[in-house]
Write a protein that holds these residues in place. Sequence first.
Motif, PDB file in Angstrom:
ATOM      1  N   LEU A  58       0.823  -1.196   0.000  1.00  0.00           N
ATOM      2  CA  LEU A  58       0.000   0.000   0.000  1.00  0.00           C
ATOM      3  C   LEU A  58       0.864   1.255   0.000  1.00  0.00           C
ATOM      4  CD1 LEU A  58      -2.787  -0.957   2.561  1.00  0.00           C
ATOM      5  CD2 LEU A  58      -2.826  -1.184   0.076  1.00  0.00           C
ATOM      6  N   ARG A  59       0.332   2.286  -0.676  1.00  0.00           N
ATOM      7  CA  ARG A  59       1.005   3.577  -0.658  1.00  0.00           C
ATOM      8  C   ARG A  59       0.703   4.300   0.654  1.00  0.00           C
ATOM      9  NH1 ARG A  59      -1.542   3.518  -5.649  1.00  0.00           N
ATOM     10  NH2 ARG A  59      -3.046   5.030  -4.841  1.00  0.00           N
ATOM     11  N   GLU A  60       1.438   5.378   0.896  1.00  0.00           N
ATOM     12  CA  GLU A  60       1.275   6.098   2.165  1.00  0.00           C
ATOM     13  C   GLU A  60      -0.119   6.711   2.286  1.00  0.00           C
ATOM     14  OE1 GLU A  60       4.341   8.950   2.627  1.00  0.00           O
ATOM     15  OE2 GLU A  60       5.975   7.483   2.722  1.00  0.00           O
ATOM     16  N   ASP A  61      -0.687   7.177   1.165  1.00  0.00           N
ATOM     17  CA  ASP A  61      -2.022   7.789   1.240  1.00  0.00           C
ATOM     18  C   ASP A  61      -3.131   6.748   1.388  1.00  0.00           C
ATOM     19  OD1 ASP A  61      -1.550   6.709  -1.208  1.00  0.00           O
ATOM     20  OD2 ASP A  61      -2.475   8.317  -2.367  1.00  0.00           O
ATOM     21  N   GLU A  62      -2.820   5.449   1.201  1.00  0.00           N
ATOM     22  CA  GLU A  62      -3.836   4.409   1.347  1.00  0.00           C
ATOM     23  C   GLU A  62      -3.861   3.799   2.743  1.00  0.00           C
ATOM     24  OE1 GLU A  62      -3.847   2.671  -3.233  1.00  0.00           O
ATOM     25  OE2 GLU A  62      -2.687   1.652  -1.684  1.00  0.00           O
ATOM     26  N   ILE A  63      -2.837   4.091   3.534  1.00  0.00           N
ATOM     27  CA  ILE A  63      -2.761   3.515   4.882  1.00  0.00           C
ATOM     28  C   ILE A  63      -3.629   4.333   5.829  1.00  0.00           C
ATOM     29  CG2 ILE A  63      -1.228   2.912   6.766  1.00  0.00           C
ATOM     30  CD1 ILE A  63       1.037   2.651   4.771  1.00  0.00           C
ATOM     31  N   VAL A  64      -4.528   3.640   6.558  1.00  0.00           N
ATOM     32  CA  VAL A  64      -5.426   4.324   7.493  1.00  0.00           C
ATOM     33  C   VAL A  64      -4.649   4.794   8.724  1.00  0.00           C
ATOM     34  CG1 VAL A  64      -7.501   4.088   8.908  1.00  0.00           C
ATOM     35  CG2 VAL A  64      -7.356   2.932   6.675  1.00  0.00           C
ATOM     36  N   CYS A  65      -3.892   3.907   9.316  1.00  0.00           N
ATOM     37  CA  CYS A  65      -3.079   4.252  10.492  1.00  0.00           C
ATOM     38  C   CYS A  65      -1.626   4.351  10.047  1.00  0.00           C
ATOM     39  CB  CYS A  65      -3.226   3.202  11.584  1.00  0.00           C
ATOM     40  SG  CYS A  65      -4.915   3.036  12.196  1.00  0.00           S
ATOM     41  N   PRO A  66      -1.058   5.546   9.960  1.00  0.00           N
ATOM     42  CA  PRO A  66       0.330   5.687   9.489  1.00  0.00           C
ATOM     43  C   PRO A  66       1.302   4.917  10.365  1.00  0.00           C
ATOM     44  CG  PRO A  66      -0.787   7.813   9.575  1.00  0.00           C
ATOM     45  CD  PRO A  66      -1.678   6.834  10.279  1.00  0.00           C
ATOM     46  N   THR A  67       2.221   4.222   9.708  1.00  0.00           N
ATOM     47  CA  THR A  67       3.243   3.452  10.405  1.00  0.00           C
ATOM     48  C   THR A  67       4.520   3.453   9.584  1.00  0.00           C
ATOM     49  OG1 THR A  67       3.825   1.271  11.278  1.00  0.00           O
ATOM     50  CG2 THR A  67       2.393   1.334   9.359  1.00  0.00           C
ATOM     51  N   SER A  68       5.638   3.237  10.256  1.00  0.00           N
ATOM     52  CA  SER A  68       6.926   3.228   9.557  1.00  0.00           C
ATOM     53  C   SER A  68       7.177   1.912   8.829  1.00  0.00           C
ATOM     54  CB  SER A  68       8.063   3.479  10.557  1.00  0.00           C
ATOM     55  OG  SER A  68       8.056   2.488  11.569  1.00  0.00           O
ATOM     56  N   LYS A  69       6.431   0.862   9.171  1.00  0.00           N
ATOM     57  CA  LYS A  69       6.628  -0.438   8.541  1.00  0.00           C
ATOM     58  C   LYS A  69       5.756  -0.570   7.300  1.00  0.00           C
ATOM     59  CE  LYS A  69       7.889  -2.818  12.796  1.00  0.00           C
ATOM     60  NZ  LYS A  69       7.619  -3.983  13.681  1.00  0.00           N
ATOM     61  N   PRO A  70       6.181  -1.379   6.322  1.00  0.00           N
ATOM     62  CA  PRO A  70       5.378  -1.559   5.111  1.00  0.00           C
ATOM     63  C   PRO A  70       4.089  -2.326   5.397  1.00  0.00           C
ATOM     64  CG  PRO A  70       7.259  -3.037   5.101  1.00  0.00           C
ATOM     65  CD  PRO A  70       7.461  -2.112   6.256  1.00  0.00           C
ATOM     66  N   VAL A  71       3.033  -1.963   4.681  1.00  0.00           N
ATOM     67  CA  VAL A  71       1.721  -2.583   4.837  1.00  0.00           C
ATOM     68  C   VAL A  71       1.325  -3.197   3.499  1.00  0.00           C
ATOM     69  CG1 VAL A  71      -0.692  -2.228   5.454  1.00  0.00           C
ATOM     70  CG2 VAL A  71       1.090  -0.898   6.609  1.00  0.00           C
ATOM     71  N   PHE A  72       0.891  -4.463   3.528  1.00  0.00           N
ATOM     72  CA  PHE A  72       0.515  -5.179   2.324  1.00  0.00           C
ATOM     73  C   PHE A  72      -0.970  -5.506   2.366  1.00  0.00           C
ATOM     74  CE2 PHE A  72       5.011  -5.871   2.859  1.00  0.00           C
ATOM     75  CZ  PHE A  72       5.515  -5.814   1.561  1.00  0.00           C
ATOM     76  N   LYS A  73      -1.541  -5.638   1.168  1.00  0.00           N
ATOM     77  CA  LYS A  73      -2.943  -5.999   1.043  1.00  0.00           C
ATOM     78  C   LYS A  73      -3.061  -7.167   0.072  1.00  0.00           C
ATOM     79  CE  LYS A  73      -7.500  -4.170  -0.158  1.00  0.00           C
ATOM     80  NZ  LYS A  73      -8.259  -2.996  -0.636  1.00  0.00           N
ATOM     81  N   TRP A  74      -3.728  -8.226   0.535  1.00  0.00           N
ATOM     82  CA  TRP A  74      -3.905  -9.408  -0.301  1.00  0.00           C
ATOM     83  C   TRP A  74      -5.209  -9.312  -1.085  1.00  0.00           C
ATOM     84  CZ3 TRP A  74      -0.499  -9.537   3.494  1.00  0.00           C
ATOM     85  CH2 TRP A  74       0.607 -10.388   3.391  1.00  0.00           C
ATOM     86  N   ARG A  75      -5.172  -9.843  -2.274  1.00  0.00           N
ATOM     87  CA  ARG A  75      -6.369  -9.864  -3.103  1.00  0.00           C
ATOM     88  C   ARG A  75      -7.339 -10.910  -2.567  1.00  0.00           C
ATOM     89  NH1 ARG A  75      -6.548 -11.004  -9.677  1.00  0.00           N
ATOM     90  NH2 ARG A  75      -8.806 -10.680  -9.921  1.00  0.00           N
ATOM     91  N   ALA A  76      -8.590 -10.521  -2.458  1.00  0.00           N
ATOM     92  CA  ALA A  76      -9.612 -11.443  -1.930  1.00  0.00           C
ATOM     93  C   ALA A  76      -9.806 -12.598  -2.894  1.00  0.00           C
ATOM     94  CB  ALA A  76     -10.921 -10.697  -1.714  1.00  0.00           C
ATOM     95  N   GLU A  77      -9.778 -13.821  -2.366  1.00  0.00           N
ATOM     96  CA  GLU A  77      -9.981 -15.009  -3.159  1.00  0.00           C
ATOM     97  C   GLU A  77     -11.151 -15.807  -2.601  1.00  0.00           C
ATOM     98  OE1 GLU A  77      -6.463 -17.282  -3.354  1.00  0.00           O
ATOM     99  OE2 GLU A  77      -5.266 -15.736  -4.371  1.00  0.00           O
ATOM    100  N   ARG A  78     -11.953 -16.339  -3.484  1.00  0.00           N
ATOM    101  CA  ARG A  78     -13.105 -17.118  -3.049  1.00  0.00           C
ATOM    102  C   ARG A  78     -12.645 -18.527  -2.705  1.00  0.00           C
ATOM    103  NH1 ARG A  78     -18.120 -18.331  -6.939  1.00  0.00           N
ATOM    104  NH2 ARG A  78     -16.691 -19.950  -7.655  1.00  0.00           N
ATOM    105  N   LYS A  79     -12.952 -18.952  -1.498  1.00  0.00           N
ATOM    106  CA  LYS A  79     -12.596 -20.283  -1.060  1.00  0.00           C
ATOM    107  C   LYS A  79     -13.613 -21.297  -1.549  1.00  0.00           C
ATOM    108  CE  LYS A  79      -9.199 -18.597   1.336  1.00  0.00           C
ATOM    109  NZ  LYS A  79      -7.769 -18.810   0.954  1.00  0.00           N
ATOM    110  N   ARG A  80     -13.100 -22.454  -1.857  1.00  0.00           N
ATOM    111  CA  ARG A  80     -14.024 -23.524  -2.321  1.00  0.00           C
ATOM    112  C   ARG A  80     -14.772 -24.126  -1.165  1.00  0.00           C
ATOM    113  NH1 ARG A  80     -10.431 -26.869  -6.795  1.00  0.00           N
ATOM    114  NH2 ARG A  80     -10.139 -25.124  -8.225  1.00  0.00           N
TER     115      ARG A  80
END
Length: 228
Positions: free
Chosen positions: A206-228
């Motif tokens: 995620l970019r800095e403007d997409e992070i809700v709670c600012p933090t110094s560590k990197p934040v990742f977002k996983w793509r939602a996948e439909r489970k069988r």
Amino acid sequence: MSSLRNAISRRAHKERAQPESRKKFGLLEKHKDYVERAKAYHKKEETLRRLKEKAAFRNPDEFYFKMIKTRTVDGVHKLESQANKYTPEELLLMKTQDIGYILQKVQSEKKKIEKLTATLHSLDNRPSSRHVYFAEDREEAKEIHSRSKSGTMPATEDIPDHIKRKTAASYRELEARRNRVNELEKIYTDMAMQKELQKKGRKRKLREDEIVCPTSKPVFKWRAERKR
């Protein structure tokens, strides 16, 4: 006799220094220096002899797989990068074992902190010892009784110096263990993140403007996948 022999003063023999005309060559070489230099020279000479012998008896048709897996850097053969030596499943398993060890150390340190804290708490809050005062008559007894109720009696509890030193050392140990737990928890969090990033699934940072709670560590977002 040996004691008398050692009692006689003897002349201190000093090593001969470098002559004034040869000061530019540095310190005068002693026999032990020559021995070390001769050993190093003969060792290099023997290495060169063995290499010449191997080159003379070399078979031009021989082949080793390391011939194609190494490269020469400044005249030294070095193996190629072994980054792909393990499969992703093996790397994930090793990462899991490392995380388990860090978690075990965190739990062990927390138990030691709890035990040390309980010990220090019992030392700080120990009940005061009971003192017996003797009076000459009733008047003095009444005076001592009134002073004890008002809390103006002199303090008689003297803690020995070695107990104070041990208590201070225990507090320093407690602080060091707390710092160690904080560091281990940070390492555990980072390793858990690295383990999740190695798993399958599309993800993005995620970019800095997409992070809700600012933090110094990197934040990742996983793509939602439909489970069988």
